[in-house]
Design a protein around this motif. Sequence first.
Motif, PDB file in Angstrom:
ATOM      1  N   ARG A   4       2.227   6.488  -7.350  1.00  0.00           N
ATOM      2  CA  ARG A   4       1.301   7.377  -8.083  1.00  0.00           C
ATOM      3  C   ARG A   4       1.430   7.214  -9.590  1.00  0.00           C
ATOM      4  O   ARG A   4       1.225   8.169 -10.339  1.00  0.00           O
ATOM      5  CB  ARG A   4       1.563   8.837  -7.735  1.00  0.00           C
ATOM      6  CG  ARG A   4       1.300   9.158  -6.294  1.00  0.00           C
ATOM      7  CD  ARG A   4      -0.040   9.824  -6.130  1.00  0.00           C
ATOM      8  NE  ARG A   4      -0.467   9.732  -4.760  1.00  0.00           N
ATOM      9  CZ  ARG A   4      -1.640   9.263  -4.376  1.00  0.00           C
ATOM     10  NH1 ARG A   4      -2.493   8.845  -5.262  1.00  0.00           N
ATOM     11  NH2 ARG A   4      -1.966   9.226  -3.116  1.00  0.00           N
ATOM     12  N   ILE A  45       2.162   1.749  -3.451  1.00  0.00           N
ATOM     13  CA  ILE A  45       1.130   2.271  -4.359  1.00  0.00           C
ATOM     14  C   ILE A  45       0.946   3.755  -4.109  1.00  0.00           C
ATOM     15  O   ILE A  45       0.874   4.575  -5.030  1.00  0.00           O
ATOM     16  CB  ILE A  45      -0.210   1.544  -4.135  1.00  0.00           C
ATOM     17  CG1 ILE A  45      -0.091   0.061  -4.491  1.00  0.00           C
ATOM     18  CG2 ILE A  45      -1.320   2.174  -4.957  1.00  0.00           C
ATOM     19  CD1 ILE A  45      -1.317  -0.750  -4.154  1.00  0.00           C
ATOM     20  N   TRP A  46       0.912   4.102  -2.832  1.00  0.00           N
ATOM     21  CA  TRP A  46       0.654   5.489  -2.440  1.00  0.00           C
ATOM     22  C   TRP A  46       1.788   6.407  -2.886  1.00  0.00           C
ATOM     23  O   TRP A  46       1.554   7.516  -3.354  1.00  0.00           O
ATOM     24  CB  TRP A  46       0.470   5.539  -0.927  1.00  0.00           C
ATOM     25  CG  TRP A  46       0.349   6.900  -0.364  1.00  0.00           C
ATOM     26  CD1 TRP A  46      -0.701   7.747  -0.512  1.00  0.00           C
ATOM     27  CD2 TRP A  46       1.305   7.583   0.447  1.00  0.00           C
ATOM     28  NE1 TRP A  46      -0.465   8.917   0.160  1.00  0.00           N
ATOM     29  CE2 TRP A  46       0.757   8.840   0.760  1.00  0.00           C
ATOM     30  CE3 TRP A  46       2.563   7.243   0.939  1.00  0.00           C
ATOM     31  CZ2 TRP A  46       1.450   9.777   1.539  1.00  0.00           C
ATOM     32  CZ3 TRP A  46       3.242   8.150   1.713  1.00  0.00           C
ATOM     33  CH2 TRP A  46       2.684   9.401   2.003  1.00  0.00           C
ATOM     34  N   SER A 102       0.823  -1.200   0.000  1.00  0.00           N
ATOM     35  CA  SER A 102       0.000   0.000   0.000  1.00  0.00           C
ATOM     36  C   SER A 102       0.862   1.257   0.000  1.00  0.00           C
ATOM     37  O   SER A 102       0.575   2.234  -0.688  1.00  0.00           O
ATOM     38  CB  SER A 102      -0.912   0.030   1.225  1.00  0.00           C
ATOM     39  OG  SER A 102      -2.158  -0.530   0.902  1.00  0.00           O
ATOM     40  N   MET A 103       1.938   1.210   0.806  1.00  0.00           N
ATOM     41  CA  MET A 103       2.854   2.349   0.849  1.00  0.00           C
ATOM     42  C   MET A 103       3.460   2.600  -0.524  1.00  0.00           C
ATOM     43  O   MET A 103       3.592   3.737  -0.966  1.00  0.00           O
ATOM     44  CB  MET A 103       3.978   2.048   1.849  1.00  0.00           C
ATOM     45  CG  MET A 103       3.907   2.818   3.128  1.00  0.00           C
ATOM     46  SD  MET A 103       5.331   2.390   4.134  1.00  0.00           S
ATOM     47  CE  MET A 103       4.579   1.255   5.258  1.00  0.00           C
TER      48      MET A 103
END
Lengths: 315, 309
Positions: free
Chosen positions: A142, A138-139, A135-136
């Motif tokens: 961008r 993906i965040w 998740s990190m």
Amino acid sequence: MNALKPFLSKPWLWSWLAALATFIVTILFTGGASAFGLSQATLTFAAFSVLVGLGQMLVITLGPGNIDLSVPATITLSGTLALKFMDTQDTLILPGLAIAIGIGLCIGLANYGLIKLLRIPPIIATLSMSFLVQSMAIWSNRGLRIKPPEALAAFATGTTLGIPNIALVGLVVSLAVWWLLERSIYGRWISAIGQKLAAARMAGIPVDGTRCLTYILCAILAAFCGYLLASFSGGAALNMGAEYLLMSIAVVVIGGSAVAGGNSNVPGIWGASLFMFLVVSMLNTYGFGAGIRLILTGLIIIAVIVAASRPAGAR
Amino acid sequence: MTRLSPQAIRLMIPVLSLAVLLAAVFWLQPRAMSYMGMNLLFNLAVPIALATIAQMLVIAVNDLDLSIGTFVSFSACVTAVYLPTAPLVAVAILLGAICVYALIGILIHLRDLPSIVVTLGMSFVWGGLAVLILPSPGGQAAGWLRALMTASTPFVPLAIIASVVIAVVAHLLVMRSTLGVAIRGIGGNARSVARAGWSVMKIKAAAYALSAFFSVLAGMALVGVTTSADANIALRYTLLSIAGVILGGGEFVGGRVSPVGAVIGALTLTLAGSFLSFLRISPDWQIGAQGAVLIIVLGLRLLLARREA
């Protein structure tokens, strides 16, 4: 018992034989035309698998249940963040490397923290961690694709004396891990823990410290692989680590390390990594479609593991 | 305070965490507290719950199946391509696949192979077969399957009823039937099962075949919900199913599994994924939320287990 045939009893022999056979079969098809190119590509891609495989091997050596599923997420996050930090500037190559290794260190620590403090089985601890790390990534990613610094990209794709630099890096790291495993007290410790945790504890081995260090080493190797892989392929992508989850486990087991832990070897990781890449390129050379290629890859993995096995109860 | 058995505690935590998560969702979005809302929330949970039961059966014999994601994808592709037009072909293929699973169980037992590697290899095989059957996303759900998965049952949404049915059936099968006891017995102590006159090989084959059967159902349910399939449709299920089993109180060794817990674990993970969208937090963190819920719930379990001890 094995004094008569010390060579044949080496657990890593199978993977090397399989790799050699696959190489010959591939070259036969092309009539020797692409032998050099194939060797180079094989060495490069095998080296990436070797890096993650070595880390996974150390973790698996720790004994039943020990496995690191956060490898792909670590690869992705370290590749993404390191490239973002370096921002194509050659002067930041080494600090970027430090960032990648720092990420590995943090993830390894967090993994072991969950295992130890929450007493979660390693599979689930590293799985949950990988969800968070993914998740990190993906965040922070961008969808932007930042190029690696030119000098680093040149190094990652270049060769020295005809051998790909990545393969040389993989070799150096392998030698270091081989030394750790076979010659250092740490290697004796992880093998002892893998063979019998309780006995290792009784013998006064610092079990927690050793296990913690192992998870950290695994994550650092994965992060280092991510750093190199992102530089090699001209940028980080969110799925860049995906194939290395299964790959890292497969090369350890095909390489002849004991899945139950306590007995590992470094040469087998190389044999298995070369083999895994060669299988794919062999099937490519013979012009099979994606579906057939996947099926044959799977069947070959199973065939190798069956060939290297003994019937139940033979031990 | 009444004393609870360890099993009750084991089950209590998944139930509580699901309740808390559900309450949080309702508090954030009261409109979710409706027939429609519940159906939407849990629609995709049915295939995940089935896949989790499949994984649980393999974990019960101390093995681990890394090919569940690709196998569910494969079943979904077969269902979407053949079931509407040639139902007999679809049934034959799926039955064949279940037999292959039983054979894998036998192979793993006879050669004493690590299940992780064999199923890893099989994951490539199922993935390849899925690509061959359905090279690009498509296919369709058979009419009856679509009708079944979207049926509007009175009062309680279908997804909830289906989850309860899955939990009850799996519970009867694994906890109450003779075969279920034998399967868990292998996980506990294979040698004593063998000494008692059972064939460990046959039981293991049965466990793998049953697991495949539930995976096939998962694939069919998935097609019923999404009306189409592709070769990568369920890849996430491998890891989700493992997480669901553990979240529901199962353990990797010793044959200690809980079918009801596994279904609840699957529901919790599904809900965790959609929870963040109610918080209006970027979907980037959706996978992370599942990780966080896993960590929190397992941490809670430790806390309660300590208090009990």
